[in-house]
Design an enzyme around this catalytic site. Structure first.
Site, PDB file in Angstrom:
ATOM      1  CG  ASN A  70      -4.606  -6.004 -34.321  1.00 39.27           C
ATOM      2  OD1 ASN A  70      -3.610  -5.931 -35.027  1.00 39.27           O
ATOM      3  ND2 ASN A  70      -5.336  -7.086 -34.282  1.00 39.27           N
ATOM      4  CB  CYS A  98      -7.696  -7.752 -26.166  1.00 42.60           C
ATOM      5  SG  CYS A  98      -6.642  -6.961 -24.941  1.00 42.60           S
ATOM      6  NE  ARG A  99     -12.649  -6.137 -28.036  1.00 44.76           N
ATOM      7  CZ  ARG A  99     -13.455  -5.145 -28.356  1.00 44.76           C
ATOM      8  NH1 ARG A  99     -14.761  -5.327 -28.328  1.00 44.76           N
ATOM      9  NH2 ARG A  99     -12.989  -3.970 -28.725  1.00 44.76           N
ATOM     10  CG  ASP A 134     -11.436  -4.072 -24.958  1.00 40.57           C
ATOM     11  OD1 ASP A 134     -10.596  -4.948 -24.622  1.00 40.57           O
ATOM     12  OD2 ASP A 134     -11.112  -2.979 -25.449  1.00 40.57           O
TER      13      ASP A 134
END
Length: 178
Positions: free
Chosen positions: A22, A24-25, A142
């Site tokens: 929770n 980056c993407r 990622d």
């Protein structure tokens, strides 16, 4: 794919984006999606309710998004996004209409998590890349360890998937991107 009851009964649709940590993407997806739907001039403004993101792991609870995520969002005009990382909760499956996994591993984790608790769940758990607009489901890799233009690629995917999801969920709503 069926629209949740809230998409057809006038209630606002809620969306949760999920990756591993929770930062980056899923935060990229949340920031992009919010930029599209939470602007008062957006045709989706009154159709989308809660938008959030979380991780299946608790590695970064309370942390801000990765600096590279924030830099990428800012470079695309998303300047008002704030988030503190959190971990997935059992209640998320009851509170959200859609839960979008960023990759197949996240999707498997969500299905296992959901399988532990049977109840009054309304969430449709899906791979976000089901809205790729191509003949195949895509995953958002990622970018944390990849570097380079991987954050930019994640942004592009999140924007495209968001627009395609909104067009599929609200086919009668004209959008600027169509």
């Amino acid at each position: 794919m069926s629209n949740p009851a809230s998409a057809t009964n006038g209630a606002k649709v809620s969306v949760l984006f999920v990756c591993l940590g929770n930062i980056c993407r899923s935060t990229m997806a949340e920031g992009v999606f919010r930029s599209i739907v939470k602007d008062p001039s957006s045709p989706y403004y009154d159709l989308i309710g809660t938008v959030d993101s979380c991780g299946t792991g608790g590695y970064h609870i309370g942390d801000d998004p990765d600096d590279r995520t924030m830099s990428t969002l800012r470079s695309h005009g998303v300047t008002n996004y704030k988030h503190a990382a959190r971990k997935l909760r059992d209640s998320d499956f009851k509170e959200f209409d859609y839960i979008f996994a960023m990759d197949n591993s996240n999707h498997s984790d969500l299905q296992r998590w959901r399988g532990r608790k049977k109840g009054e769940e309304k969430a449709q758990v899906m791979l976000f890349g089901e809205f790729s607009g191509t003949d195949r489901k895509e995953t958002v890799q990622d970018p944390y360890y990849i570097g380079g233009n991987s954050f930019e690629k994640a942004y592009e995917q999140c924007k495209r998937f968001s627009e395609n999801f909104l067009a599929a969920t609200f086919p009668d709503v004209p959008s600027a991107s169509r």
